[in-house]
Design an enzyme around this catalytic site. Sequence first.
Site, mmCIF file in Angstrom:
data_model
loop_
_atom_site.group_PDB
_atom_site.id
_atom_site.type_symbol
_atom_site.label_atom_id
_atom_site.label_comp_id
_atom_site.label_asym_id
_atom_site.label_seq_id
_atom_site.Cartn_x
_atom_site.Cartn_y
_atom_site.Cartn_z
ATOM 1 N N LYS A 193 0.825 -1.215 0.000
ATOM 2 C CA LYS A 193 0.000 0.000 0.000
ATOM 3 C C LYS A 193 0.861 1.268 0.000
ATOM 4 C CE LYS A 193 -4.069 -2.052 2.236
ATOM 5 N NZ LYS A 193 -5.128 -1.832 3.245
ATOM 6 N N TYR B 233 -12.437 -1.548 -3.994
ATOM 7 C CA TYR B 233 -12.996 -1.835 -2.666
ATOM 8 C C TYR B 233 -14.521 -1.752 -2.646
ATOM 9 C CZ TYR B 233 -8.463 -1.878 -0.220
ATOM 10 O OH TYR B 233 -7.206 -2.194 0.235
ATOM 11 N N ASN C 124 -2.100 0.234 6.745
ATOM 12 C CA ASN C 124 -1.682 -1.076 7.266
ATOM 13 C C ASN C 124 -0.788 -1.864 6.303
ATOM 14 O OD1 ASN C 124 -3.673 -1.816 5.484
ATOM 15 N ND2 ASN C 124 -4.758 -3.167 6.889
ATOM 16 N N HIS D 133 -2.224 -5.499 1.515
ATOM 17 C CA HIS D 133 -3.571 -6.050 1.305
ATOM 18 C C HIS D 133 -3.428 -7.452 0.732
ATOM 19 C CE1 HIS D 133 -7.688 -6.530 -0.185
ATOM 20 N NE2 HIS D 133 -7.127 -7.007 -1.280
ATOM 21 N N GLU E 244 -10.035 -9.482 -7.928
ATOM 22 C CA GLU E 244 -8.948 -8.533 -7.667
ATOM 23 C C GLU E 244 -7.793 -8.710 -8.643
ATOM 24 O OE1 GLU E 244 -9.918 -7.958 -2.911
ATOM 25 O OE2 GLU E 244 -7.971 -8.766 -3.515
HETATM 26 P P1 CMP Z 1 -7.531 -4.440 3.455
HETATM 27 O O1 CMP Z 1 -7.001 -5.791 3.709
HETATM 28 O O2 CMP Z 1 -6.939 -3.678 2.332
HETATM 29 O O3 CMP Z 1 -9.103 -4.535 3.236
HETATM 30 C C1 CMP Z 1 -9.980 -3.473 3.524
HETATM 31 C C2 CMP Z 1 -9.291 -2.364 4.246
HETATM 32 O O4 CMP Z 1 -10.138 -1.487 4.934
HETATM 33 C C3 CMP Z 1 -8.408 -2.938 5.328
HETATM 34 O O5 CMP Z 1 -7.304 -3.582 4.778
HETATM 35 C C4 CMP Z 1 -8.109 -1.726 6.173
HETATM 36 O O6 CMP Z 1 -7.025 -0.971 5.642
HETATM 37 C C5 CMP Z 1 -9.399 -0.952 6.006
HETATM 38 N N1 CMP Z 1 -10.202 -1.053 7.214
HETATM 39 C C6 CMP Z 1 -10.830 -2.114 7.687
HETATM 40 N N2 CMP Z 1 -11.475 -1.821 8.830
HETATM 41 C C7 CMP Z 1 -11.243 -0.523 9.073
HETATM 42 C C8 CMP Z 1 -11.624 0.371 10.083
HETATM 43 N N3 CMP Z 1 -12.395 -0.040 11.102
HETATM 44 N N4 CMP Z 1 -11.190 1.626 9.999
HETATM 45 C C9 CMP Z 1 -10.423 2.041 8.955
HETATM 46 N N5 CMP Z 1 -10.018 1.231 7.948
HETATM 47 C C10 CMP Z 1 -10.425 -0.041 8.027
#
Ligand code: CMP
Length: 138
Positions: free
Chosen positions: A10, A50, A113, A116, A127
């Site tokens: 990311k 998403y 984070n 993904h 995806e």
């Molecule tokens: P990802 O695995 O990319 O899939 C969906 C993304 O949404 C997840 O990682 C997080 O980065 C984001 N996400 C999921 N839950 C939350 C939350 N409660 N607050 C903010 N971002 C979130």
Amino acid sequence: MTERTLAIIKPDAVERRLAGTIIQRIEDEAFQIRAMRRVHLSKAQAEGFYAVHRERPFFAGLTTFMSSGPAIVLVLEAPDAIRKWRTLMGATDPAKADAGTMRKEFAQSIERNATHGSDAPDTALYEIGYFFAGVELV
Ligand code: CMP
């Protein structure tokens, strides 16, 4: 069974120059990298990727973040690749991620984070197809 999954390094991790370290970990864990590309998503492209989360309260922030800078998208192949990559990434929230996982080591928050991964075979197909044509998987 050999399986494919979509991985994203990311924008937070690319900006912090962690891509090389993360790709090394992918290779150390014996994934085959079948495709890889650097992309800077538009907001609309992030929203399309998403789309399953469009009703969630974090959707606007997530798609703004994912379109804030370049990311690296990869297709990883291995036996049980979807689960294997999710285990290596760790929990979505780095505060809950196990020691040694990439999110524990590299993520700054639940939104920023680092990585993904697809969560199931049908989402992996969607995806992978979102970023790569079949002839690009080599
Ligand atoms: P990802 O695995 O990319 O899939 C969906 C993304 O949404 C997840 O990682 C997080 O980065 C984001 N996400 C999921 N839950 C939350 C939350 N409660 N607050 C903010 N971002 C979130």
